[in-house]
Design an enzyme around this catalytic site. Sequence first.
Site, PDB file in Angstrom:
ATOM      1  N   GLN A  27     -34.522  67.790  44.985  1.00  0.00           N
ATOM      2  CA  GLN A  27     -36.296  66.951  44.893  1.00  0.00           C
ATOM      3  C   GLN A  27     -36.224  65.835  45.795  1.00  0.00           C
ATOM      4  O   GLN A  27     -36.852  65.042  46.749  1.00  0.00           O
ATOM      5  CB  GLN A  27     -36.442  66.650  43.257  1.00  0.00           C
ATOM      6  CG  GLN A  27     -38.025  66.216  43.697  1.00  0.00           C
ATOM      7  CD  GLN A  27     -38.411  65.731  42.089  1.00  0.00           C
ATOM      8  OE1 GLN A  27     -37.405  65.820  41.349  1.00  0.00           O
ATOM      9  NE2 GLN A  27     -40.167  65.611  42.389  1.00  0.00           N
ATOM     10  N   TYR A  54     -25.954  72.432  39.255  1.00  0.00           N
ATOM     11  CA  TYR A  54     -27.069  71.584  39.765  1.00  0.00           C
ATOM     12  C   TYR A  54     -27.608  71.374  41.404  1.00  0.00           C
ATOM     13  O   TYR A  54     -25.990  71.414  41.297  1.00  0.00           O
ATOM     14  CB  TYR A  54     -27.343  70.228  39.329  1.00  0.00           C
ATOM     15  CG  TYR A  54     -26.926  70.748  38.043  1.00  0.00           C
ATOM     16  CD1 TYR A  54     -27.404  71.367  36.999  1.00  0.00           C
ATOM     17  CD2 TYR A  54     -26.966  68.393  37.007  1.00  0.00           C
ATOM     18  CE1 TYR A  54     -27.923  70.604  35.656  1.00  0.00           C
ATOM     19  CE2 TYR A  54     -27.572  68.415  35.699  1.00  0.00           C
ATOM     20  CZ  TYR A  54     -28.079  69.642  35.296  1.00  0.00           C
ATOM     21  OH  TYR A  54     -27.768  69.692  33.797  1.00  0.00           O
ATOM     22  N   TRP A 212     -30.946  65.647  26.185  1.00  0.00           N
ATOM     23  CA  TRP A 212     -30.993  65.765  27.998  1.00  0.00           C
ATOM     24  C   TRP A 212     -32.780  65.836  28.002  1.00  0.00           C
ATOM     25  O   TRP A 212     -33.711  66.598  26.453  1.00  0.00           O
ATOM     26  CB  TRP A 212     -31.174  66.896  28.284  1.00  0.00           C
ATOM     27  CG  TRP A 212     -30.831  68.278  28.001  1.00  0.00           C
ATOM     28  CD1 TRP A 212     -30.404  69.168  26.849  1.00  0.00           C
ATOM     29  CD2 TRP A 212     -31.348  68.962  27.877  1.00  0.00           C
ATOM     30  NE1 TRP A 212     -29.957  70.345  26.828  1.00  0.00           N
ATOM     31  CE2 TRP A 212     -31.664  70.656  27.578  1.00  0.00           C
ATOM     32  CE3 TRP A 212     -32.838  69.659  28.615  1.00  0.00           C
ATOM     33  CZ2 TRP A 212     -32.199  71.781  27.510  1.00  0.00           C
ATOM     34  CZ3 TRP A 212     -33.466  70.645  28.662  1.00  0.00           C
ATOM     35  CH2 TRP A 212     -32.820  72.027  27.954  1.00  0.00           C
ATOM     36  N   LEU A 215     -38.369  62.742  28.201  1.00  0.00           N
ATOM     37  CA  LEU A 215     -39.738  62.779  28.380  1.00  0.00           C
ATOM     38  C   LEU A 215     -40.610  63.920  28.989  1.00  0.00           C
ATOM     39  O   LEU A 215     -41.577  64.792  29.259  1.00  0.00           O
ATOM     40  CB  LEU A 215     -39.760  62.307  29.735  1.00  0.00           C
ATOM     41  CG  LEU A 215     -39.586  60.494  29.771  1.00  0.00           C
ATOM     42  CD1 LEU A 215     -39.245  59.893  31.281  1.00  0.00           C
ATOM     43  CD2 LEU A 215     -40.663  60.138  28.481  1.00  0.00           C
ATOM     44  N   LYS A 223     -48.738  62.071  32.197  1.00  0.00           N
ATOM     45  CA  LYS A 223     -49.458  62.077  34.106  1.00  0.00           C
ATOM     46  C   LYS A 223     -49.685  63.421  33.246  1.00  0.00           C
ATOM     47  O   LYS A 223     -50.944  64.022  34.000  1.00  0.00           O
ATOM     48  CB  LYS A 223     -48.249  62.001  34.566  1.00  0.00           C
ATOM     49  CG  LYS A 223     -47.189  62.707  35.273  1.00  0.00           C
ATOM     50  CD  LYS A 223     -46.402  62.267  35.732  1.00  0.00           C
ATOM     51  CE  LYS A 223     -45.312  63.121  35.985  1.00  0.00           C
ATOM     52  NZ  LYS A 223     -44.306  62.611  36.953  1.00  0.00           N
ATOM     53  N   ARG A 234     -42.643  67.064  38.889  1.00  0.00           N
ATOM     54  CA  ARG A 234     -41.415  68.212  38.867  1.00  0.00           C
ATOM     55  C   ARG A 234     -42.199  69.107  38.347  1.00  0.00           C
ATOM     56  O   ARG A 234     -41.527  70.414  38.959  1.00  0.00           O
ATOM     57  CB  ARG A 234     -40.387  67.686  37.297  1.00  0.00           C
ATOM     58  CG  ARG A 234     -39.022  69.184  37.274  1.00  0.00           C
ATOM     59  CD  ARG A 234     -39.076  68.101  35.873  1.00  0.00           C
ATOM     60  NE  ARG A 234     -37.656  67.495  36.539  1.00  0.00           N
ATOM     61  CZ  ARG A 234     -36.616  67.107  35.745  1.00  0.00           C
ATOM     62  NH1 ARG A 234     -36.495  67.396  34.332  1.00  0.00           N
ATOM     63  NH2 ARG A 234     -36.047  66.154  36.132  1.00  0.00           N
ATOM     64  N   GLY A 290     -33.874  61.122  34.031  1.00  0.00           N
ATOM     65  CA  GLY A 290     -33.986  61.903  35.252  1.00  0.00           C
ATOM     66  C   GLY A 290     -35.358  61.489  35.655  1.00  0.00           C
ATOM     67  O   GLY A 290     -36.006  60.241  35.000  1.00  0.00           O
ATOM     68  N   GLN A 296     -39.890  54.298  37.926  1.00  0.00           N
ATOM     69  CA  GLN A 296     -39.155  55.812  36.678  1.00  0.00           C
ATOM     70  C   GLN A 296     -38.249  54.517  36.033  1.00  0.00           C
ATOM     71  O   GLN A 296     -38.799  54.385  34.780  1.00  0.00           O
ATOM     72  CB  GLN A 296     -39.650  56.675  37.531  1.00  0.00           C
ATOM     73  CG  GLN A 296     -40.679  57.517  37.732  1.00  0.00           C
ATOM     74  CD  GLN A 296     -40.559  59.150  37.981  1.00  0.00           C
ATOM     75  OE1 GLN A 296     -39.458  59.502  38.290  1.00  0.00           O
ATOM     76  NE2 GLN A 296     -41.112  59.581  38.451  1.00  0.00           N
TER      77      GLN A 296
HETATM   78  P1  NDP Z   1     -36.765  64.268  31.473  1.00  0.00           P
HETATM   79  O1  NDP Z   1     -37.323  65.369  30.252  1.00  0.00           O
HETATM   80  O2  NDP Z   1     -36.528  62.142  31.529  1.00  0.00           O
HETATM   81  O3  NDP Z   1     -37.953  63.852  32.514  1.00  0.00           O
HETATM   82  C1  NDP Z   1     -37.410  63.182  34.279  1.00  0.00           C
HETATM   83  C2  NDP Z   1     -37.903  63.508  35.111  1.00  0.00           C
HETATM   84  O4  NDP Z   1     -39.777  63.227  34.694  1.00  0.00           O
HETATM   85  C3  NDP Z   1     -38.311  62.752  35.940  1.00  0.00           C
HETATM   86  O5  NDP Z   1     -37.617  63.345  37.129  1.00  0.00           O
HETATM   87  C4  NDP Z   1     -39.542  62.214  36.265  1.00  0.00           C
HETATM   88  O6  NDP Z   1     -40.128  63.824  38.016  1.00  0.00           O
HETATM   89  C5  NDP Z   1     -40.763  62.437  35.524  1.00  0.00           C
HETATM   90  N1  NDP Z   1     -40.033  60.936  35.253  1.00  0.00           N
HETATM   91  C6  NDP Z   1     -39.136  60.552  34.565  1.00  0.00           C
HETATM   92  N2  NDP Z   1     -40.252  59.109  33.906  1.00  0.00           N
HETATM   93  C7  NDP Z   1     -41.037  59.096  34.728  1.00  0.00           C
HETATM   94  C8  NDP Z   1     -41.550  57.627  34.740  1.00  0.00           C
HETATM   95  N3  NDP Z   1     -41.968  56.229  33.931  1.00  0.00           N
HETATM   96  N4  NDP Z   1     -43.320  57.590  34.828  1.00  0.00           N
HETATM   97  C9  NDP Z   1     -44.072  59.395  35.563  1.00  0.00           C
HETATM   98  N5  NDP Z   1     -43.078  60.584  35.637  1.00  0.00           N
HETATM   99  C10 NDP Z   1     -41.974  60.304  35.105  1.00  0.00           C
HETATM  100  O7  NDP Z   1     -35.139  64.028  31.708  1.00  0.00           O
HETATM  101  P2  NDP Z   1     -34.722  65.907  32.905  1.00  0.00           P
HETATM  102  O8  NDP Z   1     -34.638  66.893  31.992  1.00  0.00           O
HETATM  103  O9  NDP Z   1     -34.653  65.212  33.863  1.00  0.00           O
HETATM  104  O10 NDP Z   1     -32.937  65.757  32.169  1.00  0.00           O
HETATM  105  C11 NDP Z   1     -32.761  64.327  32.166  1.00  0.00           C
HETATM  106  C12 NDP Z   1     -31.103  64.367  32.268  1.00  0.00           C
HETATM  107  O11 NDP Z   1     -30.593  65.323  31.368  1.00  0.00           O
HETATM  108  C13 NDP Z   1     -31.024  66.165  33.823  1.00  0.00           C
HETATM  109  O12 NDP Z   1     -31.413  64.996  35.143  1.00  0.00           O
HETATM  110  C14 NDP Z   1     -29.477  65.750  33.376  1.00  0.00           C
HETATM  111  O13 NDP Z   1     -28.775  65.736  34.154  1.00  0.00           O
HETATM  112  C15 NDP Z   1     -29.551  66.755  31.810  1.00  0.00           C
HETATM  113  N6  NDP Z   1     -29.773  68.181  31.707  1.00  0.00           N
HETATM  114  C16 NDP Z   1     -28.984  68.202  30.786  1.00  0.00           C
HETATM  115  C17 NDP Z   1     -29.370  70.205  30.967  1.00  0.00           C
HETATM  116  C18 NDP Z   1     -28.408  71.216  29.547  1.00  0.00           C
HETATM  117  O14 NDP Z   1     -28.507  72.350  29.697  1.00  0.00           O
HETATM  118  N7  NDP Z   1     -27.354  70.500  29.173  1.00  0.00           N
HETATM  119  C19 NDP Z   1     -31.221  71.226  30.872  1.00  0.00           C
HETATM  120  C20 NDP Z   1     -31.846  69.563  31.567  1.00  0.00           C
HETATM  121  C21 NDP Z   1     -31.282  68.885  31.715  1.00  0.00           C
HETATM  122  P3  NDP Z   1     -41.532  63.647  38.043  1.00  0.00           P
HETATM  123  O15 NDP Z   1     -41.540  62.447  39.180  1.00  0.00           O
HETATM  124  O16 NDP Z   1     -40.804  64.711  39.535  1.00  0.00           O
HETATM  125  O17 NDP Z   1     -42.212  64.434  38.323  1.00  0.00           O
END
Ligand code: NDP
Length: 331
Positions: A27, A54, A212, A215, A223, A234, A290, A296
């Site tokens: 992304q 990933y 993980w 949010l 949002k 996302r 993330g 963010q």
């Molecule tokens: P979140 O649920 O926190 O989602 C992160 C996403 O939310 C961002 O990429 C962004 O996306 C949006 N975001 C974050 N902060 C803000 C903000 N302040 N305001 C507005 N939008 C915001 O975490 P992830 O799902 O990314 O999970 C975190 C990590 O956990 C991953 O990166 C990975 O390393 C791990 N993971 C592990 C898994 C497993 O099976 N073991 C599965 C999933 C994740 P956008 O701007 O695009 O909307």
Amino acid sequence: MEYRRLGKSGLQLSELSLGSWLTFGKQIGNNIAEDLMKLAYDNGVNFFDNAEIYSRGESEKVMGKILKKMKWDRDSYTVSSKVFFGIRGLVDSKPTQKGLHRKHVVEACEQAMKRLNVDYLDLFFCHRPDKETPIEETVWTMHNLITQGKILYWGTSEWSAQEIMEAHMVARQYNLIGPTMEQPQYNMLHRDKVEVEFSQIYKTVGLGTTIWSPLASGVLTGKYNKAKMPKNTRLGMEGLEWLKDKNVTKDNLKKVEQVEQIAGDLGLSMPVLAVAWCLKNPNVSTVMLGASKTAQLKENFKAIAAKEKLTPDVMEAIEKALGNKPIAPAF
Ligand code: NDP
């Protein structure tokens, strides 16, 4: 930044860490990935999460280039990889290229080290359980990788409490090193595993957790309540309809709307309240963030200070807003 022990191990991870799923190598541009890692490291983050699957290996390559360029002392941070899906995914991988059998686990470890530009992985996770491989084989393989110095700690992700305990029983039987940590999903909308299913094994085996989606992929920022499908986010990305359907539900949006009022009363943004809420659980070793933008990450770091505002009364009000009976927390 505070540092928390990873379960009963002596390793201390920053309470907030940075993950790369769907962002690095996909992304966001590599320059943004670099800015995110730099911002995180400069703010005390000492754990960066990754996995072979990933962006089909690209995420590790991007992170590896940044680690090489930054020249941070290798002993000042930790980095992970995860094995199971293969870099091609379960469908496109040959049987030897996926799963938790010795061949794939060993090769995935070597390949991840190369992509990440490191001589060892600090944390190595079994990304999902593998019904096709005896648990003895996986535990022996992980133990051997530790004794060879290729990994320091091994763990699981989205395993059941029973599967984790089986791994520990095998480790005990053969005097091997068992799993130190589990990587489960945990947020206000997804709680059972961390709060109920694992409640005993924090005590019995000293399980650590790297949680993980704090949010819920962005739903807990509020949002998706404000616009039907906000641009450049996302859950509007092509191919992620399944993730949107899972998270953007009427029920979830209603809960977020109600909790957001509490955030407003506390003078906090919704993402800050949601991350701080995860940090309040002492069984969480680190909350993996993330981010697609540095703004963010900066915002979400405010959760560290915001924890103080989450008094027992506020926690109870959040339970009510989520539609739960006000119960004493399990921890
Ligand atoms: P979140 O649920 O926190 O989602 C992160 C996403 O939310 C961002 O990429 C962004 O996306 C949006 N975001 C974050 N902060 C803000 C903000 N302040 N305001 C507005 N939008 C915001 O975490 P992830 O799902 O990314 O999970 C975190 C990590 O956990 C991953 O990166 C990975 O390393 C791990 N993971 C592990 C898994 C497993 O099976 N073991 C599965 C999933 C994740 P956008 O701007 O695009 O909307």
